[in-house]
Design a protein around this motif. Structure first.
Motif, PDB file in Angstrom:
ATOM      1  N   ALA A 319       0.834  -1.211   0.000  1.00 11.92           N
ATOM      2  CA  ALA A 319       0.000   0.000   0.000  1.00 11.92           C
ATOM      3  C   ALA A 319       0.862   1.252   0.000  1.00 11.92           C
ATOM      4  N   TYR A 320       1.937   1.227   0.786  1.00 14.38           N
ATOM      5  CA  TYR A 320       2.852   2.380   0.843  1.00 14.38           C
ATOM      6  C   TYR A 320       3.488   2.648  -0.513  1.00 14.38           C
ATOM      7  N   LEU A 321       4.045   1.627  -1.117  1.00 11.04           N
ATOM      8  CA  LEU A 321       4.763   1.842  -2.374  1.00 11.04           C
ATOM      9  C   LEU A 321       3.807   2.227  -3.510  1.00 11.04           C
ATOM     10  N   LYS A 322       2.594   1.699  -3.477  1.00  5.41           N
ATOM     11  CA  LYS A 322       1.621   2.089  -4.501  1.00  5.41           C
ATOM     12  C   LYS A 322       1.161   3.525  -4.294  1.00  5.41           C
ATOM     13  N   SER A 323       1.014   3.959  -3.043  1.00  5.69           N
ATOM     14  CA  SER A 323       0.633   5.351  -2.794  1.00  5.69           C
ATOM     15  C   SER A 323       1.788   6.292  -3.127  1.00  5.69           C
ATOM     16  N   LEU A 324       3.015   5.846  -2.907  1.00  2.00           N
ATOM     17  CA  LEU A 324       4.189   6.637  -3.292  1.00  2.00           C
ATOM     18  C   LEU A 324       4.241   6.813  -4.807  1.00  2.00           C
ATOM     19  N   GLU A 325       3.994   5.730  -5.514  1.00  2.00           N
ATOM     20  CA  GLU A 325       3.975   5.775  -6.980  1.00  2.00           C
ATOM     21  C   GLU A 325       2.905   6.745  -7.469  1.00  2.00           C
ATOM     22  N   TYR A 326       1.731   6.698  -6.856  1.00  2.00           N
ATOM     23  CA  TYR A 326       0.640   7.594  -7.223  1.00  2.00           C
ATOM     24  C   TYR A 326       1.021   9.048  -6.945  1.00  2.00           C
ATOM     25  N   ALA A 327       1.597   9.312  -5.778  1.00  2.66           N
ATOM     26  CA  ALA A 327       1.936  10.685  -5.391  1.00  2.66           C
ATOM     27  C   ALA A 327       2.972  11.299  -6.322  1.00  2.66           C
ATOM     28  N   ARG A 328       3.832  10.467  -6.883  1.00  2.00           N
ATOM     29  CA  ARG A 328       4.874  10.973  -7.782  1.00  2.00           C
ATOM     30  C   ARG A 328       4.352  11.289  -9.180  1.00  2.00           C
ATOM     31  N   THR A 329       3.149  10.790  -9.476  1.00  2.00           N
ATOM     32  CA  THR A 329       2.643  10.949 -10.848  1.00  2.00           C
ATOM     33  C   THR A 329       1.321  11.703 -10.930  1.00  2.00           C
ATOM     34  N   ARG A 330       0.717  12.044  -9.812  1.00  2.33           N
ATOM     35  CA  ARG A 330      -0.593  12.689  -9.800  1.00  2.33           C
ATOM     36  C   ARG A 330      -0.440  14.198  -9.641  1.00  2.33           C
ATOM     37  N   PRO A 331      -0.675  14.978 -10.701  1.00  8.19           N
ATOM     38  CA  PRO A 331      -0.583  16.435 -10.562  1.00  8.19           C
ATOM     39  C   PRO A 331      -1.853  17.013  -9.931  1.00  8.19           C
ATOM     40  N   GLN A 332      -1.646  17.894  -8.973  1.00  6.22           N
ATOM     41  CA  GLN A 332      -2.789  18.577  -8.359  1.00  6.22           C
ATOM     42  C   GLN A 332      -2.275  19.708  -7.472  1.00  6.22           C
ATOM     43  N   GLY A 333      -2.814  20.880  -7.660  1.00  4.11           N
ATOM     44  CA  GLY A 333      -2.475  22.013  -6.816  1.00  4.11           C
ATOM     45  C   GLY A 333      -1.114  22.617  -7.129  1.00  4.11           C
ATOM     46  N   ARG A 334      -0.777  23.636  -6.375  1.00  3.18           N
ATOM     47  CA  ARG A 334       0.478  24.350  -6.567  1.00  3.18           C
ATOM     48  C   ARG A 334       1.101  24.621  -5.202  1.00  3.18           C
ATOM     49  N   SER A 335       2.296  25.065  -5.207  1.00  2.00           N
ATOM     50  CA  SER A 335       2.974  25.411  -3.961  1.00  2.00           C
ATOM     51  C   SER A 335       2.180  26.481  -3.212  1.00  2.00           C
ATOM     52  N   VAL A 336       2.242  26.454  -1.884  1.00  2.89           N
ATOM     53  CA  VAL A 336       1.529  27.457  -1.079  1.00  2.89           C
ATOM     54  C   VAL A 336       2.072  28.863  -1.332  1.00  2.89           C
TER      55      VAL A 336
END
Length: 597
Positions: A319-336
């Motif tokens: 679950a961790y590695l799949k969520s890491l993979e998702y986080a590295r490829t999912r664009p959303q939002g901008r820097s604060v």
């Protein structure tokens, strides 16, 4: 390409840089192996787990086992994967040469198991039950039982179960009412019903070997009256071939939240569906001596508790590695700090809160994996060392067993929940694997002794055994790590000081509880004690890893140091309030009354 279920690099670090598994090849039991053998085997496990187990992870959940009143049907991919597992001698990895096994160290065997639990725990469970069943019979069965049942299981032709719980008595094994009646042939006839028996019936093996707890006619009351019997689905002829059907049938199967690929059953023994030899009752073979069945079953139960910890760790890892993979490829939002909405969105890993959730998962997973491998190393030491060294390994393992079952189960669930959170809306849909890992994970705090049962075992038995020798031996090992880290200086010395404070506090709290002289009040906060002790132990495992990481350079070591830093900054302080609660003698739960709910 790096795996998205287990970090092979982290496994290599834990096995070779920290636990030095190559040194085990100097011991007689493991002298036929080399580091190259260990590395090659783990690479094979990665390949088989990825190509044959992970590939039907989703299908085995969506198309769960069915029962038509006579036959259990599983998707064919489960049997096909386990056939490949058998072909690589997966069932016999840790078994003795005497039975055709490889005699692989438990440390490496547990690392190997992590690949399969991470890939598909529902399929992997059949193999772990079978291995543990065969190990128990190899240790406690007579020659006939060993010759008849052990080798076919280690070859993966027959599968095994543990049939303990009953519909009216889950964990309360002293209340089992399954009967065993001597017959005229030196065997026994078994009558009774069991419940929640994983792998209790299917068509993917030639035979199923049940280990059944039952009571003889002259049995003393309670757990002292339990005996253990081998009850096969099919009887076995003298030549080793399968004979007539034994009187073992299912009343139903249970429909689970997760790990659905492992069929969960309600078997009935001796209900008259079959009459082997023309007589009523399922044929059973007594294991060892009468009335000592629970003692023998603990051989399998303790192995199963490490297996549950390993399963929880593997599930959280995927679950961790799949969520890491998702986080590295999912664009959303901008820097604060980026107020320009016309600029491209960033991948969500750029957001601090997402990195926090990923870092927490990394700390839980790599801490849990270190704990499971350390316990496996204790098994190797117990089996191959002598005298005081073997005895100490056994004592420390006894204290750590309830922790290695419970900590990865509890915090693996939290880790998997964070993985869902990382995916956001995608996380709670069945279009992604994470929600299935979360459901699979939820079973682990229940099986093989619930979280609360492990707490009672730790505080009520393991801490008190041999005058507290196990706890003192464990504390001695932690003190040695603290001393090494203190000498290293810098951050390591600071972590060591924090751990020393909590270790001393645990000792004080434990002494205070034992001094109460009131078992009920002593055990009132046993679960809090288990969780505090578990966090302390995992902090120690992290300090061990940080010492080895040292000042080595590179992304891997930087990540290791940051995850350890997170654990000491965020997780270790959680012990303080737990200790305060126990030390205060809080009886809120103890004094709560039924009517007040």
């Amino acid at each position: 390409m790096a795996s998205n279920i287990v970090s092979a690099r982290n496994l290599d670090f834990l096995l070779n840089e920290w636990l030095k598994v190559e040194a085990l090849t100097d011991r007689e039991r493991f002298q036929d192996f080399s580091k190259a053998d260990f590395d090659g085997l783990l690479e094979l496990c990665e390949q088989v787990a990825t190509d044959h187990f992970a590939t039907h992870f989703r299908k085995s959940d969506e198309q769960e086992p069915t029962f038509d009143g006579t036959r259990v049907t599983l998707i064919p991919e489960i049997g096909e994967a386990l056939k490949v597992f058998a072909e690589m001698d997966g069932f016999a990895l840790q078994a003795d040469h005497e039975f055709g096994g490889m005699q692989l160290p438990s440390t490496v065997g547990t690392a190997a198991a992590t690949w399969f639990t991470a890939a598909n725990i529902g399929t992997a469970c059949y193999s772990f039950l079978t291995q543990a069943n065969a190990s128990l019979l190899a240790a406690h069965g007579d020659d006939h039982i060993k010759d008849t049942f052990v080798r076919p299981m280690l070859q993966g032709r027959w599968f095994g179960t543990m049939a303990m719980s009953e519909p009216h008595a889950g964990t309360s094994l002293g209340d089992v009412i399954t009967r065993a009646v001597p017959d005229d042939y030196g065997t026994y006839r078994i009558f009774g019903s069991k419940m929640w028996i994983s792998g209790g019936d299917h068509e993917i093996a030639e035979n199923i070997v049940h280990l059944v707890l039952a009571k003889l006619p002259d049995a003393p009351a309670g757990t002292r009256g339990i005996s253990l019997f081998v009850v096969p689905k099919f009887l076995v002829n003298e030549d080793g071939g399968l004979g007539e059907r034994n009187d073992v049938v299912l009343s139903s199967i249970n429909h689970k939240l997760g790990s659905r690929g492992t069929v969960n059953t309600a078997p009935v023994f001796g209900d008259g569906a079959y009459t082997p030899g023309g007589m009523a009752g399922a044929v059973g073979y007594l294991v060892g001596e009468p009335h000592k069945g629970l003692k023998y079953m603990f051989h399998m139960m303790n192995a199963a508790r490490l297996a549950v910890g390993t399963a929880a760790t593997g599930t959280a890892s995927a679950a961790y590695l799949k969520s890491l993979e998702y986080a590295r490829t999912r664009p959303q939002g901008r820097s604060v700090t980026d107020g320009d909405q016309s600029t491209p969105q960033v991948n969500i890993i750029e957001h601090t809160d997402v990195r926090r959730m990923l870092l927490a998962q990394k700390a839980y997973v790599e801490g849990a994996l270190g704990l499971t491998l350390y316990c496996a190393r204790l098994l190797d030491d117990e089996a191959t060392l002598e005298g005081d060294a073997a005895r100490e390994a056994s004592q420390v393992l006894g204290v750590l067993t309830p922790i290695v079952k419970s900590w990865p189960s509890q915090w693996g669930q939290e880790s998997t929940s964070l993985a869902i959170q990382v995916l956001g809306g995608a996380g709670y849909t069945r279009d992604y694997d994470i929600e299935q890992h979360w459901r699979d994970q939820r079973l682990n705090p229940i099986h093989e002794g619930t979280h609360g049962v492990q707490a009672l075992d730790l505080l009520g038995r393991k801490i008190l055994m041999d005058g507290g020798a196990g706890l003192m031996a464990l504390a001695g090992r932690i003190e040695q790590t603290i001393n090494r880290a203190t000498l290293a200086g810098g951050d390591l010395a600071e972590y060591a000081a924090q751990l020393k404070v909590q270790l001393d506090r645990l000792g004080e709290v434990t002494f205070g509880l034992v001094s109460l002289g009131d078992p009920e009040k002593m055990m009132a906060n046993a679960t809090v004690y288990l969780e505090a002790a578990g966090h302390l132990v995992v902090a120690w495992i992290w300090l061990e890893q940080l010492i080895v990481a040292g000042i080595n350079e590179g992304n891997f070591y930087n990540g290791k140091r940051q995850a350890g830093r997170y654990f000491f900054a965020t997780e270790l302080p959680k012990i303080g309030p737990m200790m305060d609660l126990i030390a205060a003698g809080d009886l809120t739960s103890y004094e709560m009354q039924d009517a007040w709910f």
